[in-house]
Design a protein around this motif. Sequence first.
Motif, PDB file in Angstrom:
ATOM      1  N   PHE A   8       0.831  -1.202   0.000  1.00 22.60           N
ATOM      2  CA  PHE A   8       0.000   0.000   0.000  1.00 22.60           C
ATOM      3  C   PHE A   8       0.870   1.259   0.000  1.00 22.60           C
ATOM      4  O   PHE A   8       1.727   1.440   0.855  1.00 22.60           O
ATOM      5  CB  PHE A   8      -0.906   0.000   1.244  1.00 22.60           C
ATOM      6  CG  PHE A   8      -1.754   1.237   1.377  1.00 22.60           C
ATOM      7  CD1 PHE A   8      -2.907   1.389   0.645  1.00 22.60           C
ATOM      8  CD2 PHE A   8      -1.371   2.272   2.227  1.00 22.60           C
ATOM      9  CE1 PHE A   8      -3.688   2.522   0.760  1.00 22.60           C
ATOM     10  CE2 PHE A   8      -2.131   3.414   2.352  1.00 22.60           C
ATOM     11  CZ  PHE A   8      -3.298   3.541   1.619  1.00 22.60           C
ATOM     12  N   GLY A   9       0.691   2.107  -1.010  1.00 20.73           N
ATOM     13  CA  GLY A   9       1.386   3.386  -1.067  1.00 20.73           C
ATOM     14  C   GLY A   9       2.826   3.325  -1.522  1.00 20.73           C
ATOM     15  O   GLY A   9       3.478   4.360  -1.637  1.00 20.73           O
ATOM     16  N   CYS A  10       3.361   2.113  -1.811  1.00 24.05           N
ATOM     17  CA  CYS A  10       4.769   1.998  -2.207  1.00 24.05           C
ATOM     18  C   CYS A  10       4.912   2.222  -3.715  1.00 24.05           C
ATOM     19  O   CYS A  10       4.092   1.761  -4.505  1.00 24.05           O
ATOM     20  CB  CYS A  10       5.325   0.628  -1.837  1.00 24.05           C
ATOM     21  SG  CYS A  10       7.096   0.443  -2.184  1.00 24.05           S
ATOM     22  N   LYS A  11       5.947   2.930  -4.112  1.00 20.91           N
ATOM     23  CA  LYS A  11       6.166   3.269  -5.516  1.00 20.91           C
ATOM     24  C   LYS A  11       7.384   2.560  -6.111  1.00 20.91           C
ATOM     25  O   LYS A  11       7.833   2.906  -7.204  1.00 20.91           O
ATOM     26  CB  LYS A  11       6.351   4.786  -5.662  1.00 20.91           C
ATOM     27  CG  LYS A  11       5.137   5.606  -5.219  1.00 20.91           C
ATOM     28  CD  LYS A  11       3.893   5.244  -6.027  1.00 20.91           C
ATOM     29  CE  LYS A  11       2.702   6.088  -5.594  1.00 20.91           C
ATOM     30  NZ  LYS A  11       1.466   5.681  -6.329  1.00 20.91           N
ATOM     31  N   HIS A  45      -1.889  -9.861   5.806  1.00 20.18           N
ATOM     32  CA  HIS A  45      -2.257  -9.041   6.952  1.00 20.18           C
ATOM     33  C   HIS A  45      -1.288  -7.872   7.149  1.00 20.18           C
ATOM     34  O   HIS A  45      -1.694  -6.760   7.478  1.00 20.18           O
ATOM     35  CB  HIS A  45      -2.286  -9.897   8.222  1.00 20.18           C
ATOM     36  CG  HIS A  45      -2.378  -9.079   9.474  1.00 20.18           C
ATOM     37  ND1 HIS A  45      -3.540  -8.475   9.884  1.00 20.18           N
ATOM     38  CD2 HIS A  45      -1.436  -8.756  10.390  1.00 20.18           C
ATOM     39  CE1 HIS A  45      -3.312  -7.806  11.003  1.00 20.18           C
ATOM     40  NE2 HIS A  45      -2.044  -7.958  11.323  1.00 20.18           N
ATOM     41  N   ALA A  46      -0.002  -8.146   6.930  1.00 16.33           N
ATOM     42  CA  ALA A  46       0.997  -7.097   7.156  1.00 16.33           C
ATOM     43  C   ALA A  46       0.858  -5.956   6.158  1.00 16.33           C
ATOM     44  O   ALA A  46       1.116  -4.792   6.491  1.00 16.33           O
ATOM     45  CB  ALA A  46       2.399  -7.706   7.071  1.00 16.33           C
ATOM     46  N   ASN A  47       0.442  -6.281   4.947  1.00 17.93           N
ATOM     47  CA  ASN A  47       0.290  -5.262   3.909  1.00 17.93           C
ATOM     48  C   ASN A  47      -1.070  -4.556   4.070  1.00 17.93           C
ATOM     49  O   ASN A  47      -2.113  -5.174   3.875  1.00 17.93           O
ATOM     50  CB  ASN A  47       0.366  -5.930   2.528  1.00 17.93           C
ATOM     51  CG  ASN A  47       0.276  -4.943   1.384  1.00 17.93           C
ATOM     52  OD1 ASN A  47       0.229  -3.733   1.591  1.00 17.93           O
ATOM     53  ND2 ASN A  47       0.230  -5.465   0.166  1.00 17.93           N
ATOM     54  N   PRO A  48      -1.088  -3.279   4.432  1.00 22.41           N
ATOM     55  CA  PRO A  48      -2.355  -2.568   4.680  1.00 22.41           C
ATOM     56  C   PRO A  48      -3.081  -2.177   3.402  1.00 22.41           C
ATOM     57  O   PRO A  48      -3.478  -1.030   3.215  1.00 22.41           O
ATOM     58  CB  PRO A  48      -1.897  -1.340   5.465  1.00 22.41           C
ATOM     59  CG  PRO A  48      -0.540  -1.049   4.927  1.00 22.41           C
ATOM     60  CD  PRO A  48       0.082  -2.399   4.624  1.00 22.41           C
ATOM     61  N   ARG A  49      -3.230  -3.137   2.503  1.00 25.16           N
ATOM     62  CA  ARG A  49      -3.927  -2.886   1.246  1.00 25.16           C
ATOM     63  C   ARG A  49      -5.254  -3.626   1.287  1.00 25.16           C
ATOM     64  O   ARG A  49      -5.287  -4.854   1.324  1.00 25.16           O
ATOM     65  CB  ARG A  49      -3.061  -3.360   0.079  1.00 25.16           C
ATOM     66  CG  ARG A  49      -3.646  -3.065  -1.294  1.00 25.16           C
ATOM     67  CD  ARG A  49      -2.633  -3.415  -2.366  1.00 25.16           C
ATOM     68  NE  ARG A  49      -3.223  -3.361  -3.690  1.00 25.16           N
ATOM     69  CZ  ARG A  49      -2.568  -3.682  -4.804  1.00 25.16           C
ATOM     70  NH1 ARG A  49      -1.309  -4.070  -4.737  1.00 25.16           N
ATOM     71  NH2 ARG A  49      -3.172  -3.613  -5.972  1.00 25.16           N
ATOM     72  N   LYS A  50      -6.343  -2.905   1.294  1.00 27.56           N
ATOM     73  CA  LYS A  50      -7.671  -3.466   1.540  1.00 27.56           C
ATOM     74  C   LYS A  50      -8.075  -4.456   0.447  1.00 27.56           C
ATOM     75  O   LYS A  50      -7.929  -4.193  -0.744  1.00 27.56           O
ATOM     76  CB  LYS A  50      -8.708  -2.341   1.628  1.00 27.56           C
ATOM     77  CG  LYS A  50     -10.095  -2.816   2.041  1.00 27.56           C
ATOM     78  CD  LYS A  50     -11.047  -1.647   2.179  1.00 27.56           C
ATOM     79  CE  LYS A  50     -12.428  -2.121   2.589  1.00 27.56           C
ATOM     80  NZ  LYS A  50     -13.392  -0.998   2.710  1.00 27.56           N
ATOM     81  N   ASP A  51      -8.584  -5.633   0.918  1.00 25.25           N
ATOM     82  CA  ASP A  51      -9.127  -6.669   0.029  1.00 25.25           C
ATOM     83  C   ASP A  51      -8.123  -7.126  -1.030  1.00 25.25           C
ATOM     84  O   ASP A  51      -8.504  -7.489  -2.151  1.00 25.25           O
ATOM     85  CB  ASP A  51     -10.402  -6.169  -0.667  1.00 25.25           C
ATOM     86  CG  ASP A  51     -11.491  -5.787   0.323  1.00 25.25           C
ATOM     87  OD1 ASP A  51     -11.572  -6.441   1.373  1.00 25.25           O
ATOM     88  OD2 ASP A  51     -12.242  -4.839   0.042  1.00 25.25           O
ATOM     89  N   PHE A  52      -6.855  -7.111  -0.685  1.00 19.52           N
ATOM     90  CA  PHE A  52      -5.827  -7.516  -1.646  1.00 19.52           C
ATOM     91  C   PHE A  52      -5.677  -9.031  -1.662  1.00 19.52           C
ATOM     92  O   PHE A  52      -5.538  -9.675  -0.621  1.00 19.52           O
ATOM     93  CB  PHE A  52      -4.486  -6.869  -1.298  1.00 19.52           C
ATOM     94  CG  PHE A  52      -3.347  -7.324  -2.175  1.00 19.52           C
ATOM     95  CD1 PHE A  52      -3.322  -7.005  -3.517  1.00 19.52           C
ATOM     96  CD2 PHE A  52      -2.307  -8.084  -1.645  1.00 19.52           C
ATOM     97  CE1 PHE A  52      -2.280  -7.429  -4.330  1.00 19.52           C
ATOM     98  CE2 PHE A  52      -1.264  -8.504  -2.453  1.00 19.52           C
ATOM     99  CZ  PHE A  52      -1.254  -8.172  -3.794  1.00 19.52           C
ATOM    100  N   ASN A 106       3.417   3.677   5.050  1.00 23.80           N
ATOM    101  CA  ASN A 106       2.136   4.233   4.623  1.00 23.80           C
ATOM    102  C   ASN A 106       0.939   3.526   5.253  1.00 23.80           C
ATOM    103  O   ASN A 106      -0.194   3.690   4.811  1.00 23.80           O
ATOM    104  CB  ASN A 106       2.008   4.139   3.099  1.00 23.80           C
ATOM    105  CG  ASN A 106       3.065   4.971   2.400  1.00 23.80           C
ATOM    106  OD1 ASN A 106       3.174   6.163   2.636  1.00 23.80           O
ATOM    107  ND2 ASN A 106       3.865   4.324   1.558  1.00 23.80           N
ATOM    108  N   MET A 107       1.178   2.727   6.296  1.00 24.16           N
ATOM    109  CA  MET A 107       0.111   1.975   6.941  1.00 24.16           C
ATOM    110  C   MET A 107      -0.910   2.921   7.567  1.00 24.16           C
ATOM    111  O   MET A 107      -0.561   3.863   8.274  1.00 24.16           O
ATOM    112  CB  MET A 107       0.687   1.026   8.002  1.00 24.16           C
ATOM    113  CG  MET A 107      -0.368   0.159   8.682  1.00 24.16           C
ATOM    114  SD  MET A 107       0.383  -1.041   9.797  1.00 24.16           S
ATOM    115  CE  MET A 107       1.003  -2.237   8.638  1.00 24.16           C
ATOM    116  N   VAL A 108      -2.191   2.638   7.336  1.00 23.29           N
ATOM    117  CA  VAL A 108      -3.260   3.495   7.849  1.00 23.29           C
ATOM    118  C   VAL A 108      -3.438   3.315   9.349  1.00 23.29           C
ATOM    119  O   VAL A 108      -3.579   4.269  10.097  1.00 23.29           O
ATOM    120  CB  VAL A 108      -4.587   3.181   7.119  1.00 23.29           C
ATOM    121  CG1 VAL A 108      -5.711   4.031   7.686  1.00 23.29           C
ATOM    122  CG2 VAL A 108      -4.433   3.429   5.631  1.00 23.29           C
ATOM    123  N   LEU A 109      -3.416   2.047   9.803  1.00 32.88           N
ATOM    124  CA  LEU A 109      -3.583   1.774  11.230  1.00 32.88           C
ATOM    125  C   LEU A 109      -2.250   1.352  11.826  1.00 32.88           C
ATOM    126  O   LEU A 109      -1.406   0.786  11.131  1.00 32.88           O
ATOM    127  CB  LEU A 109      -4.602   0.634  11.433  1.00 32.88           C
ATOM    128  CG  LEU A 109      -6.028   0.938  10.986  1.00 32.88           C
ATOM    129  CD1 LEU A 109      -6.880  -0.313  11.163  1.00 32.88           C
ATOM    130  CD2 LEU A 109      -6.622   2.093  11.776  1.00 32.88           C
TER     131      LEU A 109
END
Length: 276
Positions: A8-11, A45-52, A106-109
């Motif tokens: 999530f958020g990584c470029k 779980h570690a990757n804060p990317r929803k429904d991935f 970039n983790m949301v939580l």
Amino acid sequence: MGYKCAAFGCKSGYRSQKSRQNAGEKITFHSYPLKDEILRAKWIHANPRKDFVPSKYSRLCSLHFTSGDFVEMHNDSNAQRRLKYPTEVLRKRYLKKDAVPSIFPNMVLPAKSRKSSTMPRLLEAVSTENTNSRSQKSKTLQNLSDSVEDDLTFTSLEEIHDRLLCKDDLPDGFEMKIFDERLLIYRLGVEDELPKIKACITVKNDHTRSLSLDGKLIDDIIFDDLVPYVFQTMSQIYDTMMLIKAWCEPSDKIDISVINCFKDDIDNLTFSMKKE
């Protein structure tokens, strides 16, 4: 290699991050452990990317792992190769089998909050699946990820070389060297007190191959059904090495006359082709 990070958020892998790699920071990409359900659940779980839902093409870059998550030294059990590569330093870093990504700026939580609330339920759901369901899921994952670790797409000769060195069950008696933009996988022998290359698999940058036996190049038509002209997986290289070993070390169960007859057939066919 053309990969983009799935975090999530990584470029990483995007054009905006090319300058970072050019500045000297080596970023590598690593496949999701699709065959290990528990470890795969931890990565998701570690990757804060929803429904991935990861596929065999999904990668996480090295920025999301700590230095302790990597294997940087090879532990090859072959004594001859250890003497030839005494530094033990791999050209490419590999993750340890139980490594889990933990760095996500970039983790949301907060990671602690997510772990305490979601992770136990996620692991419990995986561990309490009935046997039939788990078996079906394993088969599905197998089909999706059959070539994740075996695939040679975008793989350089140096990486093939290092991956072969890391295999514990690699056929013994082989030497490997990268020379003139080719990977040479060969077996040595001694004849009349002189060293001689008994057989060799030559792999080019485009993963096309050529085979030689007793100093003679074997025509491709002879092995179309046994050895692919272009290697697409590590297993194909491994199987070819086993075939070469069988030529050079016929077992007691194989009549040596059959091997000699086979070599004579190669000589006759090669001579006929040159004559034509």
